[in-house]
Scaffold this motif. Structure first.
Motif, PDB file in Angstrom:
ATOM      1  N   ALA A  43      14.215 -19.302 -21.420  1.00 24.66           N
ATOM      2  CA  ALA A  43      14.815 -19.901 -20.228  1.00 24.66           C
ATOM      3  C   ALA A  43      15.561 -18.806 -19.486  1.00 24.66           C
ATOM      4  N   MET A 100      18.407 -21.146 -29.308  1.00 26.19           N
ATOM      5  CA  MET A 100      19.625 -21.940 -29.183  1.00 26.19           C
ATOM      6  C   MET A 100      20.123 -22.307 -30.574  1.00 26.19           C
ATOM      7  N   THR A 142      20.774 -29.460 -26.004  1.00 29.40           N
ATOM      8  CA  THR A 142      21.434 -29.043 -24.777  1.00 29.40           C
ATOM      9  C   THR A 142      20.469 -28.207 -23.945  1.00 29.40           C
ATOM     10  N   ASP A 143      20.603 -28.297 -22.653  1.00 25.13           N
ATOM     11  CA  ASP A 143      19.772 -27.491 -21.787  1.00 25.13           C
ATOM     12  C   ASP A 143      20.263 -26.046 -21.834  1.00 25.13           C
ATOM     13  N   PRO A 144      19.371 -25.103 -22.180  1.00 23.26           N
ATOM     14  CA  PRO A 144      19.832 -23.717 -22.326  1.00 23.26           C
ATOM     15  C   PRO A 144      20.494 -23.169 -21.065  1.00 23.26           C
ATOM     16  N   LYS A 145      19.941 -23.530 -19.912  1.00 22.05           N
ATOM     17  CA  LYS A 145      20.514 -22.992 -18.671  1.00 22.05           C
ATOM     18  C   LYS A 145      21.922 -23.503 -18.471  1.00 22.05           C
ATOM     19  N   GLN A 146      22.105 -24.799 -18.712  1.00 23.26           N
ATOM     20  CA  GLN A 146      23.447 -25.362 -18.512  1.00 23.26           C
ATOM     21  C   GLN A 146      24.430 -24.749 -19.489  1.00 23.26           C
ATOM     22  N   ARG A 174      25.282 -21.225 -18.290  1.00 22.01           N
ATOM     23  CA  ARG A 174      26.109 -21.276 -17.080  1.00 22.01           C
ATOM     24  C   ARG A 174      27.540 -21.680 -17.436  1.00 22.01           C
TER      25      ARG A 174
END
Lengths: 366, 601
Positions: free
Chosen positions: B467, B506, B513-517, B520
């Motif tokens: 990601a 992850m 969980t969304d890796p990008k979120q 960030r």
């Protein structure tokens, strides 16, 4: 407008179009379905502005043409509860009177003029295949798509057509499912389109397993249209870049395991019971013609299950999230499946059908 | 035809930027007094300050020859070269205040130097200046501002009712007074004394005098020194929390100033102890080298920027956190208040070598207490010989001296009663305990999850498709610096071009969980080291698991279940709050019960 029709057929048609009606919306008019009666029968239409469903019914006696907007939920509930085989609908202004058996019901509709118009579909590339086959392809892939409503997630399924073959691909970044089908397509039919999960879900509900009836898939610039029989579903396409799925496929494997699907599924389900709730992990140990699965949780206990397998290659151990594998096995009809694996930094490949491949990324230590 | 505006008009326009309402006048004048070394400041207002606002101090006074320049724009004695901007130690520095005020009100200065023979007086009515004249005056300066906005009707219309303007001035005086314990402040409104703040009170006493006596009992003193940063002040008990953030006061080198990451880090430190929508109360003084702070980013100087904001935030977080964890207070019983704030007068200087200035420069105030604020402002203004070191990783400074808050369940007697299918009543060590069964069970489950997690090896769910997350260069630099730490916690990242990173794996606990979120949130968070940054997210996940996995309100419990819950609760280190910060137990001490039943007066 005044019509007389078969209650079950109308219920079926209303249910199909209602499946696109949003359950929550800030635009109340979208909670309706549009019913239009013309000289040849009736058409039902509903949309949530991202997708639209349309069904035609011909075996309807239309005594007066016209259009009416009906509340979707109440209409289908009412049709389900009525007992007579036929039902009469008659509208005056925005009211629609439904008569069946001894009962008479008045539904307060809204102005059909205010309802979003049916979009004119610019058709582009066109495919045809038995709808039962397409349903199977949806089922073999859809579960692997990302559910979360996030940017990273690929909340859709890729339809990749070309070179006499159609592939459906879905991934959530951790596992990936591919289902393909050889077709006699024209050489110029070549496209890649990402269809939203919601549209495929709705479509899957309208299709019948094993059906030979053709489904026509037309892909335009931004839209896709699925047509089967009297039903049509239109959906926006997702404007996302789908990952390079061919690059992800492992080209070689250190170990190949052939396993009875039923054995694996049963054993893995038993082992998964003793995974920690917050960290789902089962260890696969491939040894001398056995596959051993170990799960351990400090709070719950330990599972250790071995099954027979035909092992070729080095063997070794590798950790998986058992849910990822169980979800895929649920869609698998083969008696015997194959696992190609290397180490825990490489994806493992499951062959789950003649045209159904599944790739999972293992879990590794830090 | 284009004309150059007359000076009077220019000043009126400029005044609009500086002087919005009476409180802005009060701020400028009080700050001037402080800059003049006053030890006693009296503010008198009428009609919310718009009618009349007078500030009387015992500071240095004007030199008679400077008086004619008092109302001139960009005239200041506090700054002379651009270079000085980097070492601003005084509160005011732009030289606009008096010119602006003089342009829109009737102002009168009376001033005498301590060594002067006579006082001098000068007036400025809506920008029209009078000649300085001798007058009788005590040493110091008296600045009287009448009829604010008399010549700017548009502004006048925007004034609030007098009581609202008065409340603002009262808050302002309190805020300024908390920075200068060595200065005596008095605020009088329409002949009524609103604030009387004698010199040399402790910080906790002064907070009580400013905002209500009941506050001062629940204030925990904090004092920590880090390399190049000193944090001291008081933090309020979580049960004092308010619905607004008005008593979140951070002073940077003696100036009340908010800095986003600082506020955030203190709130984070409170997070486990506070309910949502509640704001902690605290007064914290940060002292750090002036070149580590940019104070010139906000016209009213209300905001500052730290050069090393992450590190400052980390220091604040650990200071507040350890104070909260080491509380000695029991519910409802004041025991920490007796000590008040313990600020030692001879606070040793930080190892980093803050610029040491000559003490004679600010030996105006009384000795003794002080400590806070008094020196800080002036300290910075002297050019530092040795370049101060930057703020480093938090180091254990003055260890918190308060003892561990005792676990009330440890000595609870065996009898209990479940009431309303929600509360458990039991006899504690000294009094009656009322326990929220859901909150307590939530804490128990949370601790179990945390413990199991700590005992386990970190596992990584690798990603099939990395990601890619776009980050700013600053975020990228931080992520790279903690890349290894994150990796050992299960988050595998790699730089991906100049402004992006690729997530390869992850932590399995956060696999959904969304890796990008996640990345960030980590990059924008204020945590300094990767381990604790990711720990926060794992804790958050355990919070929600614990909440769902706990007995609810309305669940009737058997005696055996209650016994077991209390037994496990007795083994916990922090049983006082549920993971979301709600209290788990309310204690009625035997003393309180006796008082209530009039068994004891």
């Amino acid at each position: 407008m005044k019509i007389l029709c078969d209650r079950a057929a109308l219920l079926e048609a209303v249910s199909v179009v209602s499946s696109v009606v949003p359950s929550k919306t800030t635009k109340p008019i979208l909670k309706n379905v549009l019913l239009r009666a013309d000289s040849e029968g009736i058409g039902l239409f509903a949309t949530d502005l991202e997708m639209a469903a349309k069904v035609r019914l011909d075996s309807v006696k239309v005594s007066k043409e016209g259009t009416v907007l009906l509340p979707a939920k109440e209409t289908s509930a009412l049709l389900r509860e009525l007992s007579d085989p036929t039902v009469t609908l008659e509208s005056t202004d925005l009211r629609c009177r439904i008569e069946s058996g001894g009962g008479s019901f008045v539904l307060l509709g809204e102005d059909p003029e205010q309802y979003p118009a049916e979009a004119t579909v610019v058709s582009g590339k066109r495919l045809e295949m038995p709808s039962g086959v397409f349903l199977r392809m949806i089922q073999e892939t859809m579960f692997a798509a990302a559910r979360e409503e996030t940017r990273y997630a690929i909340n859709g399924v890729l339809v990749d057509a070309g070179a006499g073959c159609v592939r459906l691909v879905a991934t959530d970044g951790r596992r990936l499912a591919i289902s393909y089908e050889n077709l006699q397509t024209d050489d110029d039919v070549q496209f890649k389109a990402v269809v939203p999960l919601r549209a495929l879900n709705t479509l899957a509900r309208a299709l019948t397993e094993g059906s030979k009836e053709e489904i026509i898939i037309e892909v335009g610039e931004k839209q896709v249209v699925f047509t089967t029989g009297q039903t049509q579903l239109v959906s926006q396409l997702l404007d996302t870049r789908f990952p390079d799925y061919e690059g992800v496929m492992p080209k070689s494997a250190d170990t190949t395991v052939e396993i009875q699907k039923a054995l694996l599924e049963g054993a893995l389900r038993r082992a998964a019971i003793l995974c920690a709730a917050e960290m789902r992990m089962v260890k696969f140990e491939v040894g001398d013609n056995t596959l051993r699965m170990i799960a351990e949780s400090s709070a719950r206990g330990r599972a250790d299950v071995s099954i027979d397998a035909v092992v070729k290659g080095a063997g070794g151990s590798i950790n998986f999230n058992p849910d990822y594998i169980l979800e895929a096995l649920r869609q698998c009809d083969l008696d015997e499946i194959r696992l190609d694996m290397s180490d825990d930094s490489m994806p493992a490949k499951f062959t789950l059908g003649e045209s159904f491949t599944y790739v999972v990324m293992p879990i590794s230590g830090a | 035809m284009i004309k150059k505006l007359p000076i009077a008009v220019v000043n009126q326009i400029a005044a609009g930027e500086v002087v919005e309402r009476p409180v802005s006048v009060a701020k400028e004048l009080i700050e001037n007094s402080l800059d003049a070394g006053a030890t006693r400041i009296r503010v008198e207002i009428r009609g919310g300050g718009a009618e009349e606002l007078t500030v009387i101090d015992d500071g240095d006074g004007f030199l008679p020859e400077d008086l004619p320049l008092a109302f001139a724009s960009h005239a200041t004695s506090k700054l002379s070269t651009v270079h000085d901007l980097e070492h601003i130690g005084s509160l005011g520095f732009r030289g606009e205040a008096l010119a602006s005020i003089g342009a829109i009100a009737r102002a009168r200065i009376q001033s005498r130097r301590p060594d002067g023979e006579e006082g001098w007086e000068m007036r400025c009515d809506g920008g029209v200046e009078s000649k300085p004249q001798p007058c009788g005056s005590p040493p110091g300066t008296r600045l009287e501002i009448r009829d604010l906005f008399f010549n700017v009707p548009a502004r006048r219309r925007f004034l609030k009712a007098p009581h609202a303007e008065r409340a603002r001035i009262q808050q302002l005086v309190a805020e300024l007074a908390l920075a200068r314990l060595d200065v005596d402040f008095t605020l009088v409104s329409d002949d009524k004394e609103l604030l009387r703040l004698p010199r040399n009170a402790t910080l906790a006493e002064r907070v009580g005098q400013c905002f209500g006596r009941d506050l001062s009992r629940g204030l925990l003193p904090v004092s920590r020194e880090f390399d190049g940063l000193k944090v001291e002040g008081v933090v309020g008990e979580p049960d004092l929390a308010r619905r607004d953030g008005k008593l979140e006061l951070t002073y940077v080198n003696g100036r009340l100033a908010s800095e986003k990451s600082a506020v955030y880090s203190v709130r984070q430190a409170y997070r486990e102890f506070l309910m949502g929508g509640r704001f902690p109360i605290y007064v914290l003084h940060l002292v750090l080298p002036p070149n580590q702070v940019d104070v010139n980013i906000h016209p009213r100087k209300a905001e500052v920027r730290f050069v090393e904001s992450r590190k400052v935030a980390g220091c604040l977080h650990s200071t507040v956190r350890s104070a909260l964890q080491a509380r000695t207070m029991t519910f409802g019983e004041a025991s920490a208040s007796e000590g008040g704030v313990q600020i030692r007068p001879e606070m040793p200087r930080a190892r980093s070598g803050f610029p040491t200035s000559s003490p004679s420069l600010f030996e105006t105030g009384g000795g003794g207490a002080g400590g806070i604020g008094r020196g800080a402002v002036r300290d910075g203004s002297s050019p530092s010989a040795a370049e101060p070191a930057i703020v480093r990783e938090p180091q254990p400074g003055a260890a918190p001296n308060a003892a561990e808050r005792p676990n009330p369940f440890r000595r609870a007697a065996g009898r209990f009663l479940q009431v309303m299918d929600l509360y458990l009543l039991l006899e504690g060590d000294d009094g009656l305990l009322v326990v929220d069964q859901h909150a307590l069970h939530e804490r128990v489950v949370y601790e179990q999850l945390k413990k199991q997690h700590a005992e386990r090896d970190v596992q990584i769910q690798r990603l099939l498709v990395p990601a890619v997350v776009e980050v700013t260069p600053g975020e990228l630099a931080w992520l790279e610096s903690v890349q290894e730490q994150l990796g050992s916690e299960g988050l595998l990242i790699e730089p991906f071009g100049p402004n992006a990173i690729a997530v390869q794996g992850m932590p399995t606990v956060l696999a959904k969980t969304d890796p990008k979120q996640l990345v960030r949130a980590l990059a924008m968070g204020e945590s300094d080291d990767g381990k604790s940054a990711i720990g926060e997210h794992i804790a958050e996940r355990f919070h929600s698991m614990a909440c769902r996995g706990s007995v609810m309100s309305g669940d009737r419990l058997t005696d055996a279940e209650i016994e077991e819950l209390l037994r496990v609760a007795a083994t916990l280190d922090h049983p006082h709050n549920c993971p979301h910060g709600r209290p788990t137990v309310l204690t009625f001490s035997s003393a309180e019960l006796e008082r209530y039943f009039r068994r004891r007066c």
